[in-house]
Design a protein around this motif. Structure first.
Motif, short mmCIF file in Angstrom:
data_model
loop_
_atom_site.label_atom_id
_atom_site.label_comp_id
_atom_site.label_asym_id
_atom_site.label_seq_id
_atom_site.Cartn_x
_atom_site.Cartn_y
_atom_site.Cartn_z
N ARG A 167 -5.39 0.94 -4.69
CA ARG A 167 -4.82 1.24 -3.21
C ARG A 167 -5.85 0.83 -2.37
NH1 ARG A 167 -2.33 6.79 -3.18
NH2 ARG A 167 -4.46 7.45 -3.57
N VAL A 178 0.75 -1.19 0.16
CA VAL A 178 -0.02 -0.09 0.12
C VAL A 178 1.00 1.34 -0.14
CG1 VAL A 178 -1.66 1.59 1.33
CG2 VAL A 178 -2.03 -1.14 1.10
N VAL A 182 2.45 1.84 -3.32
CA VAL A 182 1.42 2.51 -4.56
C VAL A 182 1.90 4.03 -5.10
CG1 VAL A 182 -0.78 3.02 -5.49
CG2 VAL A 182 -0.33 1.04 -3.98
#
Length: 215
Positions: A79, A60, A63
């Motif tokens: 995301r 995450v 990203v």
């Protein structure tokens, strides 16, 4: 439009990413059913779910840097899903611990959380991640307002650090820190990139006269 960008925007891209994100869970579930988790399957399952939680948090955090560096803004559309999978794996991690280690005894779980610092830190990370998962929907963004929503979701930086501390203390018992250092380096790199971007934006912030201020 770049070929990679076109693929990321394809209608099948999200379902494909969803399936890929579920593969670790499917493999662990299959391994548990077929007794392939080693001599201590409960411990293997608990740790594997924790490992995948930390991996998804790193994904995450990666990203935005990947989106900016590669010039593929379409990455942002994944995301939220990736963040929800981080929460899914931390729930499975906590559930596995509560079931296999503690037999769902709430009183014993509460005592264990207070008694052992690494579990307390891990539980705190879970608590902080919960509102992020609960507000990962467009309705929540509209209700909270974009600015407050963004500030709330900055908690992911603190959660990543708490996850690392939880992992560090857990590995301290066996004096095995190799993986801890790898994750710490990844998180430090990803957070360092954000600090650099923040400082660059601050340095190039326009003044009231419209000129760029170089601080």
């Amino acid at each position: 439009m770049l070929p990679g960008q076109r693929l990321l925007l394809h209608p099948a891209a999200k379902p494909l990413v969803f399936v890929v994100c579920l593969l670790p869970f499917a493999w662990l579930f299959y391994s548990a059913l077929t007794n392939q988790l080693g001599a201590n399957p409960a411990e293997a399952l608990i740790r594997a779910m924790g490992d995948w939680t930390l991996r998804f948090i790193c994904i995450v955090l990666a990203v935005t840097p990947l989106r900016v560096i590669s010039g593929t803004p379409a990455l942002a559309r994944f995301r939220r899903m990736l963040g929800l999978f981080a929460y899914f794996y931390v729930v499975m991690h906590l559930l596995s611990y509560s079931w296999f280690d503690m037999g769902f005894d709430v009183a014993d779980i509460a005592k264990d959380i207070v008694k052992r610092p690494f579990i307390l830190v891990g539980f705190l990370a879970f608590v902080l991640l919960t509102p992020l998962a609960a507000t990962s929907f467009n309705a929540a963004i509209r209700a909270m307002g974009a600015k407050r929503w963004q500030w709330l979701h900055k908690l992911v930086y603190l959660i990543a650090c708490l996850g690392l501390l939880h992992f560090f203390w857990m590995r301290a018992g066996k004096n095995n820190f190799t993986e801890v250092f790898v994750y710490a380096a990844i998180v430090a790199l990803l957070l360092g990139w954000r600090v650099q971007q923040f400082l660059m934006k601050k340095r190039l912030k326009p003044t009231s006269s419209g000129h760029i201020k170089l601080s």
